[in-house]
Every structure is written in structure tokens, then in C-alpha cells.
Design an enzyme around this catalytic site. Sequence first.
Site, PDB file in Angstrom:
ATOM      1  N   LEU A  64      37.763  28.668  35.503  1.00  0.00           N
ATOM      2  CA  LEU A  64      37.061  29.371  34.424  1.00  0.00           C
ATOM      3  C   LEU A  64      37.992  30.333  33.701  1.00  0.00           C
ATOM      4  CD1 LEU A  64      33.904  29.894  36.604  1.00  0.00           C
ATOM      5  CD2 LEU A  64      34.051  28.431  34.570  1.00  0.00           C
ATOM      6  N   PRO A  65      37.645  30.677  32.435  1.00  0.00           N
ATOM      7  CA  PRO A  65      38.638  31.373  31.605  1.00  0.00           C
ATOM      8  C   PRO A  65      38.905  32.835  31.979  1.00  0.00           C
ATOM      9  CG  PRO A  65      36.593  30.981  30.388  1.00  0.00           C
ATOM     10  CD  PRO A  65      36.471  30.235  31.670  1.00  0.00           C
ATOM     11  N   THR A  91      42.425  32.300  37.132  1.00  0.00           N
ATOM     12  CA  THR A  91      43.188  33.545  37.269  1.00  0.00           C
ATOM     13  C   THR A  91      42.264  34.684  36.864  1.00  0.00           C
ATOM     14  OG1 THR A  91      45.175  32.339  36.628  1.00  0.00           O
ATOM     15  CG2 THR A  91      45.289  34.752  36.609  1.00  0.00           C
ATOM     16  N   LYS A 166      49.538  35.347  41.900  1.00  0.00           N
ATOM     17  CA  LYS A 166      49.473  34.592  40.638  1.00  0.00           C
ATOM     18  C   LYS A 166      49.858  35.487  39.447  1.00  0.00           C
ATOM     19  CE  LYS A 166      48.169  31.766  37.332  1.00  0.00           C
ATOM     20  NZ  LYS A 166      49.131  30.800  36.813  1.00  0.00           N
ATOM     21  N   LYS A 235      45.352  37.966  28.750  1.00  0.00           N
ATOM     22  CA  LYS A 235      44.439  38.398  29.825  1.00  0.00           C
ATOM     23  C   LYS A 235      45.201  38.574  31.137  1.00  0.00           C
ATOM     24  CE  LYS A 235      42.789  35.003  31.979  1.00  0.00           C
ATOM     25  NZ  LYS A 235      42.892  34.123  33.120  1.00  0.00           N
TER      26      LYS A 235
HETATM   27  P1  NAD Z   1      40.004  26.661  29.142  1.00  0.00           P
HETATM   28  O1  NAD Z   1      39.462  27.728  28.260  1.00  0.00           O
HETATM   29  O2  NAD Z   1      40.651  25.452  28.551  1.00  0.00           O
HETATM   30  O3  NAD Z   1      38.844  26.129  30.141  1.00  0.00           O
HETATM   31  C1  NAD Z   1      37.805  26.921  30.625  1.00  0.00           C
HETATM   32  C2  NAD Z   1      36.554  26.039  30.703  1.00  0.00           C
HETATM   33  O4  NAD Z   1      35.495  26.823  31.267  1.00  0.00           O
HETATM   34  C3  NAD Z   1      36.081  25.561  29.316  1.00  0.00           C
HETATM   35  O5  NAD Z   1      35.892  24.157  29.348  1.00  0.00           O
HETATM   36  C4  NAD Z   1      34.768  26.294  29.122  1.00  0.00           C
HETATM   37  O6  NAD Z   1      33.813  25.569  28.351  1.00  0.00           O
HETATM   38  C5  NAD Z   1      34.304  26.483  30.563  1.00  0.00           C
HETATM   39  N1  NAD Z   1      33.322  27.543  30.729  1.00  0.00           N
HETATM   40  C6  NAD Z   1      33.278  28.759  30.119  1.00  0.00           C
HETATM   41  N2  NAD Z   1      32.203  29.458  30.551  1.00  0.00           N
HETATM   42  C7  NAD Z   1      31.572  28.656  31.459  1.00  0.00           C
HETATM   43  C8  NAD Z   1      30.397  28.816  32.258  1.00  0.00           C
HETATM   44  N3  NAD Z   1      29.677  29.950  32.235  1.00  0.00           N
HETATM   45  N4  NAD Z   1      30.021  27.791  33.061  1.00  0.00           N
HETATM   46  C9  NAD Z   1      30.746  26.635  33.096  1.00  0.00           C
HETATM   47  N5  NAD Z   1      31.862  26.431  32.371  1.00  0.00           N
HETATM   48  C10 NAD Z   1      32.265  27.430  31.559  1.00  0.00           C
HETATM   49  O7  NAD Z   1      41.004  27.386  30.150  1.00  0.00           O
HETATM   50  P2  NAD Z   1      42.180  26.719  31.017  1.00  0.00           P
HETATM   51  O8  NAD Z   1      43.439  26.776  30.253  1.00  0.00           O
HETATM   52  O9  NAD Z   1      41.680  25.448  31.595  1.00  0.00           O
HETATM   53  O10 NAD Z   1      42.303  27.825  32.172  1.00  0.00           O
HETATM   54  C11 NAD Z   1      41.311  27.969  33.191  1.00  0.00           C
HETATM   55  C12 NAD Z   1      41.800  29.025  34.163  1.00  0.00           C
HETATM   56  O11 NAD Z   1      43.040  28.605  34.740  1.00  0.00           O
HETATM   57  C13 NAD Z   1      42.082  30.380  33.495  1.00  0.00           C
HETATM   58  O12 NAD Z   1      41.712  31.405  34.387  1.00  0.00           O
HETATM   59  C14 NAD Z   1      43.572  30.344  33.243  1.00  0.00           C
HETATM   60  O13 NAD Z   1      44.119  31.646  33.184  1.00  0.00           O
HETATM   61  C15 NAD Z   1      44.054  29.560  34.447  1.00  0.00           C
HETATM   62  N6  NAD Z   1      45.300  28.810  34.251  1.00  0.00           N
HETATM   63  C16 NAD Z   1      45.553  28.112  33.100  1.00  0.00           C
HETATM   64  C17 NAD Z   1      46.747  27.400  32.979  1.00  0.00           C
HETATM   65  C18 NAD Z   1      47.078  26.604  31.729  1.00  0.00           C
HETATM   66  O14 NAD Z   1      48.262  26.230  31.559  1.00  0.00           O
HETATM   67  N7  NAD Z   1      46.148  26.309  30.853  1.00  0.00           N
HETATM   68  C19 NAD Z   1      47.670  27.397  34.030  1.00  0.00           C
HETATM   69  C20 NAD Z   1      47.368  28.080  35.192  1.00  0.00           C
HETATM   70  C21 NAD Z   1      46.185  28.785  35.297  1.00  0.00           C
END
Ligand code: NAD
Length: 298
Positions: A64-65, A91, A166, A235
Site C-alpha cells: 500500500l502507498p 514502506t 528499509k 514520503k
Molecule cells: P502504487 O501507488 O503503484 O500502488 C499502491 C496500490 O494500493 C494502488 O493500486 C492503489 O489503488 C492501492 N490502494 C490504495 N488505497 C487502497 C486501499 N484502501 N485498499 C486497497 N488498495 C488500495 O505504489 P507502489 O509503487 O506499488 O508502492 C507500494 C508500496 O511499496 C509503497 O509503500 C512504496 O513506498 C513501496 N515500494 C515501492 C517501490 C517501487 O519501486 N515502486 C519499491 C519498493 C517499495
Amino acid sequence: MSVGFIGLGNMGLPMATRLVDAGHGVVVFDVRADSVERMVECGAVAGSSARDVADRTDTVLASLPTPQVSEVVAAEVSGGSAVRRYVDLSTVGAQAAQRNSAVLAEHGITALDAPVSGGVHGAEAGTLAVMVSGPRADFAAMESVFAAIGRAIFVSEQPGAAQTMKLVNNLMAATTLAATAEVMVMGVKAGLDAHVMIDVLNAGSGGTHASRDKFPRAVLPRTFDYGFATGLMTKDIRLYLDEARSLGVPSRVAETVAALWETTLAELGADSDFTSIVKPMEDVAGVVVGGEEHGGGG
Ligand code: NAD
């Protein structure tokens, strides 16, 4: 073990897909119906809410974001009738992880923090670093699930410890990307070719993950599509600074790096790709880094 997966974004979608491909039956949910549909096409089962996933599976993973969303979802999951283990791949920082762990524990649910590193490409390839804190027995029970998405490293039994790890990792990644962007702009302004610069950095002692992977993939070709949003990077840096300040440790590098990311956020928006950090620097210098191979100013 029955597996649920909540949050099918840039990271969640490829991770959940790998779990399905590894033979796990996975019940999925995202607030975006199109993401759920894509997973159903890949062989997952659609859940109708986070609570529904927690009513149908004993092990619920989430990607989740933000800490805020993570806390809302963890609270919803805590009311589930089947769930016994909650594994947060997001994260969110140590404090949110500790609050989630306490809320879930009240309902007899074990929490594992399992933030990941390695980006979308790592999620697709199953090569993520998965840093885990929580009960060791639950870490061991998750072996086959973690193996489908990457290499799991046990950090500590202390809730939130993997989140601290992390944030340390991401501050390093943010710093090397910001520094690489700055020196690339300087070199191009001085007349160097951007592609040659990256070749030399990678052959020498200045090479980093930014020069080896992020610049060749998303900056030199000017695609800015690495798959991690500026809003999420900012963030993570804010969470790092919160934790560093509460510990009373030096954070002068982090403060400077934070200011560069806040500028990128203000100028290009939360949804811009984090590799866009080079753009405000290019604007000030009046150059473009990359573009055509071995041509012009870049
Ligand atoms: P993203 O925004 O692409 O995905 C988040 C998903 O959560 C979206 O599909 C959104 O619709 C969904 N969401 C939001 N609120 C929700 C709810 N209440 N119930 C269900 N689903 C919900 O983000 P991401 O890039 O996939 O990152 C996700 C997590 O992983 C974050 O915490 C980010 O910091 C971490 N992360 C990302 C990366 C990267 O390279 N993208 C790498 C490592 C860690």
C-alpha cells in the site's frame, strides 16, 4: 496456507502475479477495479474488500502507498474471521508498523513487516530484497511465499525494525540518485556526453545503482518510467527524517537530499517518476541529460 493480497499497484501487481505463478491460490483486492480484473485474468480470485480478503485467507499480504492507508487497511483486516497473519510489504516507517502490530495483536493476528527493495523490475523478476521483522516462526512459515518474490532477510523480532532498515536503504538510494543527477547535469553543461559519462562512472569508483540501472533505463532514454513515484520517494525521506530526528542523530545529508526531492515534488507532482529529479536541475543549468545516443549536448 491460504494467501490474500491487498494493493495491486506498481509493486503489488507483479508480486501477486508471481505468487499465482508459483502455485498459490491468491484472493486479491485493490480499490482500483481494473487492477483486480487484471489479476483475475492472471488466475487470482477477486475479493470485494480488504475485510473480505481477511475473511477468506489466513495470511494477508499488503502493498500500500502510505502509512495512513496501511493503518486503515490493517484495522479493516483485523476484523477478518480467517486471517491469522498480516504481512505488510509497504514502506510505512517503524511507528506505523508498531501501531499496526499492536492493533492486529489485539485480535490474535501476528504482524510481519516485510518492506521490499528492488523496484518494479525486481518485483517482476522475483529478485526483491525482502527485509523482515516480527516473530521468527512466522518468518519461517512464509519461506515459500517470500521465495516467490525475492530473497528474504530476517532483520529482528522487534516490530518496525525492518521498516527502519528499509528507510536506511531508501535514503541511500535517494541520495545516490540525487547526486548522480547533479553531477550528470554538471558534466553535460561542461560539454561531456551523458552516455560516455555513465559508461565511465560504471567502470570507475563513482558508479551506483543510479548510474548502473536508473539512468540507463529511464533518464538517458528520456522515458522517466522507472516505476516509483516522486510522492512515494518523498514520503520515504520524510519518514527517515522523522525517525532520525526522534533519535537525535546527525542528518545533514538527509536534509539536503530531502530539499531536492521536495523541489521535484513541488515542480513535477507526486505522480511523476522519481527519476525526474534530474529535470529541475536541468532547467536551472539549461541542459538536457541524454536523449539521442552520443549526440548533441547529451
Ligand atoms: P502504487 O501507488 O503503484 O500502488 C499502491 C496500490 O494500493 C494502488 O493500486 C492503489 O489503488 C492501492 N490502494 C490504495 N488505497 C487502497 C486501499 N484502501 N485498499 C486497497 N488498495 C488500495 O505504489 P507502489 O509503487 O506499488 O508502492 C507500494 C508500496 O511499496 C509503497 O509503500 C512504496 O513506498 C513501496 N515500494 C515501492 C517501490 C517501487 O519501486 N515502486 C519499491 C519498493 C517499495
